[in-house]
Write a protein that holds these residues in place. Structure first.
Motif, PDB file in Angstrom:
ATOM      1  N   ILE A 200       0.839  -1.199   0.000  1.00  0.00           N
ATOM      2  CA  ILE A 200       0.000   0.000   0.000  1.00  0.00           C
ATOM      3  C   ILE A 200       0.874   1.249   0.000  1.00  0.00           C
ATOM      4  O   ILE A 200       0.568   2.243  -0.667  1.00  0.00           O
ATOM      5  CB  ILE A 200      -0.937   0.000   1.222  1.00  0.00           C
ATOM      6  N   PHE A 201       1.984   1.176   0.733  1.00  0.00           N
ATOM      7  CA  PHE A 201       2.871   2.332   0.854  1.00  0.00           C
ATOM      8  C   PHE A 201       3.527   2.693  -0.474  1.00  0.00           C
ATOM      9  O   PHE A 201       3.587   3.868  -0.846  1.00  0.00           O
ATOM     10  CB  PHE A 201       3.931   2.028   1.918  1.00  0.00           C
ATOM     11  N   LEU A 202       4.025   1.701  -1.203  1.00  0.00           N
ATOM     12  CA  LEU A 202       4.740   1.967  -2.456  1.00  0.00           C
ATOM     13  C   LEU A 202       3.861   2.645  -3.503  1.00  0.00           C
ATOM     14  O   LEU A 202       4.265   3.658  -4.081  1.00  0.00           O
ATOM     15  CB  LEU A 202       5.344   0.680  -3.007  1.00  0.00           C
ATOM     16  N   PRO A 203       2.666   2.139  -3.803  1.00  0.00           N
ATOM     17  CA  PRO A 203       1.828   2.853  -4.787  1.00  0.00           C
ATOM     18  C   PRO A 203       1.463   4.260  -4.339  1.00  0.00           C
ATOM     19  O   PRO A 203       1.364   5.174  -5.170  1.00  0.00           O
ATOM     20  CB  PRO A 203       0.586   1.961  -4.896  1.00  0.00           C
ATOM     21  N   LEU A 204       1.287   4.451  -3.021  1.00  0.00           N
ATOM     22  CA  LEU A 204       0.920   5.778  -2.533  1.00  0.00           C
ATOM     23  C   LEU A 204       2.073   6.759  -2.693  1.00  0.00           C
ATOM     24  O   LEU A 204       1.889   7.885  -3.177  1.00  0.00           O
ATOM     25  CB  LEU A 204       0.495   5.682  -1.072  1.00  0.00           C
ATOM     26  N   ILE A 205       3.280   6.357  -2.313  1.00  0.00           N
ATOM     27  CA  ILE A 205       4.422   7.262  -2.418  1.00  0.00           C
ATOM     28  C   ILE A 205       4.783   7.512  -3.872  1.00  0.00           C
ATOM     29  O   ILE A 205       5.260   8.600  -4.240  1.00  0.00           O
ATOM     30  CB  ILE A 205       5.630   6.706  -1.618  1.00  0.00           C
ATOM     31  N   ALA A 206       4.526   6.540  -4.743  1.00  0.00           N
ATOM     32  CA  ALA A 206       4.764   6.746  -6.177  1.00  0.00           C
ATOM     33  C   ALA A 206       3.796   7.783  -6.740  1.00  0.00           C
ATOM     34  O   ALA A 206       4.178   8.612  -7.575  1.00  0.00           O
ATOM     35  CB  ALA A 206       4.626   5.422  -6.924  1.00  0.00           C
ATOM     36  N   PHE A 207       2.552   7.757  -6.284  1.00  0.00           N
ATOM     37  CA  PHE A 207       1.581   8.755  -6.737  1.00  0.00           C
ATOM     38  C   PHE A 207       1.968  10.147  -6.257  1.00  0.00           C
ATOM     39  O   PHE A 207       1.893  11.128  -7.019  1.00  0.00           O
ATOM     40  CB  PHE A 207       0.188   8.382  -6.232  1.00  0.00           C
ATOM     41  N   LEU A 208       2.383  10.273  -5.003  1.00  0.00           N
ATOM     42  CA  LEU A 208       2.787  11.582  -4.484  1.00  0.00           C
ATOM     43  C   LEU A 208       4.046  12.085  -5.194  1.00  0.00           C
ATOM     44  O   LEU A 208       4.196  13.294  -5.430  1.00  0.00           O
ATOM     45  CB  LEU A 208       3.028  11.490  -2.973  1.00  0.00           C
ATOM     46  N   HIS A 209       4.941  11.174  -5.541  1.00  0.00           N
ATOM     47  CA  HIS A 209       6.138  11.577  -6.264  1.00  0.00           C
ATOM     48  C   HIS A 209       5.804  12.038  -7.674  1.00  0.00           C
ATOM     49  O   HIS A 209       6.490  12.909  -8.231  1.00  0.00           O
ATOM     50  CB  HIS A 209       7.130  10.414  -6.303  1.00  0.00           C
ATOM     51  N   MET A 210       4.773  11.474  -8.260  1.00  0.00           N
ATOM     52  CA  MET A 210       4.362  11.885  -9.599  1.00  0.00           C
ATOM     53  C   MET A 210       3.925  13.352  -9.616  1.00  0.00           C
ATOM     54  O   MET A 210       4.099  14.054 -10.615  1.00  0.00           O
ATOM     55  CB  MET A 210       3.227  10.990 -10.097  1.00  0.00           C
ATOM     56  N   LEU A 211       3.377  13.823  -8.489  1.00  0.00           N
ATOM     57  CA  LEU A 211       2.961  15.222  -8.410  1.00  0.00           C
ATOM     58  C   LEU A 211       4.155  16.174  -8.435  1.00  0.00           C
ATOM     59  O   LEU A 211       4.012  17.336  -8.834  1.00  0.00           O
ATOM     60  CB  LEU A 211       2.133  15.447  -7.144  1.00  0.00           C
ATOM     61  N   LEU A 212       5.336  15.689  -7.998  1.00  0.00           N
ATOM     62  CA  LEU A 212       6.533  16.526  -8.040  1.00  0.00           C
ATOM     63  C   LEU A 212       7.051  16.703  -9.459  1.00  0.00           C
ATOM     64  O   LEU A 212       7.746  17.677  -9.755  1.00  0.00           O
ATOM     65  CB  LEU A 212       7.633  15.919  -7.164  1.00  0.00           C
ATOM     66  N   TYR A 213       6.743  15.758 -10.337  1.00  0.00           N
ATOM     67  CA  TYR A 213       7.207  15.811 -11.729  1.00  0.00           C
ATOM     68  C   TYR A 213       5.997  15.962 -12.655  1.00  0.00           C
ATOM     69  O   TYR A 213       5.751  15.138 -13.518  1.00  0.00           O
ATOM     70  CB  TYR A 213       8.002  14.548 -12.078  1.00  0.00           C
ATOM     71  N   TRP A 214       5.269  17.041 -12.429  1.00  0.00           N
ATOM     72  CA  TRP A 214       4.048  17.260 -13.210  1.00  0.00           C
ATOM     73  C   TRP A 214       4.364  17.758 -14.611  1.00  0.00           C
ATOM     74  O   TRP A 214       3.656  17.453 -15.573  1.00  0.00           O
ATOM     75  CB  TRP A 214       3.152  18.260 -12.474  1.00  0.00           C
ATOM     76  N   ARG A 215       5.426  18.570 -14.762  1.00  0.00           N
ATOM     77  CA  ARG A 215       5.814  19.106 -16.067  1.00  0.00           C
ATOM     78  C   ARG A 215       7.289  18.848 -16.318  1.00  0.00           C
ATOM     79  O   ARG A 215       8.126  19.369 -15.575  1.00  0.00           O
ATOM     80  CB  ARG A 215       5.542  20.625 -16.133  1.00  0.00           C
ATOM     81  N   PRO A 216       7.683  18.075 -17.344  1.00  0.00           N
ATOM     82  CA  PRO A 216       6.818  17.227 -18.153  1.00  0.00           C
ATOM     83  C   PRO A 216       6.313  16.040 -17.350  1.00  0.00           C
ATOM     84  O   PRO A 216       6.997  15.556 -16.439  1.00  0.00           O
ATOM     85  CB  PRO A 216       7.727  16.774 -19.294  1.00  0.00           C
ATOM     86  N   ARG A 217       5.163  15.585 -17.702  1.00  0.00           N
ATOM     87  CA  ARG A 217       4.495  14.558 -16.907  1.00  0.00           C
ATOM     88  C   ARG A 217       5.011  13.167 -17.271  1.00  0.00           C
ATOM     89  O   ARG A 217       5.143  12.842 -18.448  1.00  0.00           O
ATOM     90  CB  ARG A 217       2.989  14.634 -17.138  1.00  0.00           C
ATOM     91  N   TYR A 218       5.291  12.387 -16.235  1.00  0.00           N
ATOM     92  CA  TYR A 218       5.684  10.989 -16.419  1.00  0.00           C
ATOM     93  C   TYR A 218       4.505  10.094 -16.058  1.00  0.00           C
ATOM     94  O   TYR A 218       3.698  10.423 -15.187  1.00  0.00           O
ATOM     95  CB  TYR A 218       6.886  10.635 -15.538  1.00  0.00           C
ATOM     96  N   ARG A 219       4.443   8.954 -16.715  1.00  0.00           N
ATOM     97  CA  ARG A 219       3.368   8.021 -16.422  1.00  0.00           C
ATOM     98  C   ARG A 219       3.520   7.438 -15.020  1.00  0.00           C
ATOM     99  O   ARG A 219       4.631   7.300 -14.510  1.00  0.00           O
ATOM    100  CB  ARG A 219       3.338   6.900 -17.461  1.00  0.00           C
ATOM    101  N   TYR A 220       2.382   7.095 -14.447  1.00  0.00           N
ATOM    102  CA  TYR A 220       2.404   6.549 -13.086  1.00  0.00           C
ATOM    103  C   TYR A 220       3.191   5.242 -13.035  1.00  0.00           C
ATOM    104  O   TYR A 220       3.884   4.962 -12.041  1.00  0.00           O
ATOM    105  CB  TYR A 220       0.971   6.329 -12.595  1.00  0.00           C
ATOM    106  N   ALA A 221       3.109   4.433 -14.088  1.00  0.00           N
ATOM    107  CA  ALA A 221       3.840   3.161 -14.109  1.00  0.00           C
ATOM    108  C   ALA A 221       5.341   3.399 -14.009  1.00  0.00           C
ATOM    109  O   ALA A 221       6.059   2.607 -13.365  1.00  0.00           O
ATOM    110  CB  ALA A 221       3.497   2.388 -15.382  1.00  0.00           C
TER     111      ALA A 221
END
Length: 318
Positions: A200-221
């Motif tokens: 549960i922790f890994l997918p959550l922290i990956a989603f929050l990290h994705m918000l740090l790299y919004w531009r240019p946007r990287y895929r969640y995978a």
């Protein structure tokens, strides 16, 4: 004078040729071998349908040992190639996977599972005794304004649970179980629970990290893949740390070496994460450092909440 008639073609009757009787081919007495896995016809040493070996006899002990040694020491083993890249080229495994070069390395989830299982297995055999509960000193005088005084687990009966009064008995039972073995059983239950909480922790922290790299946007995978590889490295470092701690407990003279090693590995984790972020997401060093600091605070908060939830759950299971 008799006329002579010309002789016509004389029919010659030949005896009929007797052709030898050809008997139909006899069916093979033995059926062709079939694959034990998919039941396809075997045409060689391996099944053309599922690639399983034709020889699937139960191996002997020596054959099992030989397969183990060959798998661990073979020069082309994907495990050692993957670990070498994981330890000495931060972020390179993620780059290779995204670029499509995957056959030479272990799949990300398999690598994560191998290292996490090894870590939690070693941690489960480690004798951990911590002071989880600290009671008030009964010899000191009672001061007003400090709330209820707890000198033992029995003092929990004096607490008032207006919303859920049934919690009093449950909390007292948990307190007595923790005090009985100095929290050893609590820690082991928490370790077993933490291995599941990481999913549960890994997918959550990956989603929050994705918000740090919004531009240019990287895929969640890609974000999730990055954290799977990074945490695989974290688990390998934790394995070395816990082995060093156990060695220091067994041989007290190694305590100083263990402390130095833990400090160095702690700095290695920070530097490794920074280099991996720089290589995978391609920002400047200043931008990567800024995002790494933000990630550190976000990671610490989410991990602390996860750890608190794990210990609360583990306490309720005692």
């Amino acid at each position: 004078m008799n006329s002579i008639e010309p002789a016509g073609p004389r029919e010659v009757q030949l005896p009929e040729a007797t052709l030898p009787e050809v008997s139909p081919p006899k069916a093979s007495m033995t059926a062709p071998p079939h694959c034990k896995n998919c039941d396809a016809v075997l045409l060689g040493r391996y099944c053309a349908n599922c690639s399983q070996a034709a020889d699937v006899h139960v191996p002997s002990t020596m054959e099992l040992v030989h397969d183990l040694l060959e798998g661990l020491t073979h020069s082309d083993s994907r495990l050692w190639r993957t670990l070498t890249l994981l330890w000495f080229r931060p972020g390179k495994l993620t780059q290779e996977f995204v670029a499509g070069r995957r056959v030479a390395y272990l799949p990300p989830f398999r690598l994560y599972l191998i290292l996490s299982i090894v870590f939690f297995l070693i941690a489960s055999f480690t004798d951990v005794r911590v002071e989880v509960i600290r009671f008030d000193d009964a010899t000191k005088p009672v001061t007003t304004g400090n709330g209820p005084r707890l000198t033992s687990c029995q003092d929990i009966n004096s607490l008032e649970f207006t919303t859920h009064p049934e919690w009093k008995q449950r909390i007292q039972h948990t307190c007595e179980a923790i005090v009985r073995d100095n929290g050893n059983n609590l820690v082991h239950v928490a370790i077993a629970t933490m291995s599941k909480a990481m999913f549960i922790f890994l997918p959550l922290i990956a989603f929050l990290h994705m918000l740090l790299y919004w531009r240019p946007r990287y895929r969640y995978a890609e974000q999730l893949l990055f954290f799977i590889h990074v945490h695989a490295f974290y688990f390998s470092v934790a394995i070395v740390m816990i082995c060093a701690i156990n060695a220091a407990h067994a041989w007290p003279k190694l305590a100083g070496v263990s402390d130095i090693l833990e400090t160095l590995l702690g700095w290695c984790v920070a530097i490794y994460t920074l280099i991996a972020m720089r290589r995978v997401f391609g920002r400047s060093w200043a931008g990567t450092l800024f995002k790494a600091v933000l990630l550190f605070f976000v990671y610490s908060i989410v991990f602390a909440l996860t750890l608190a939830g794990v210990f609360v759950y583990a306490g309720l299971q005692l």
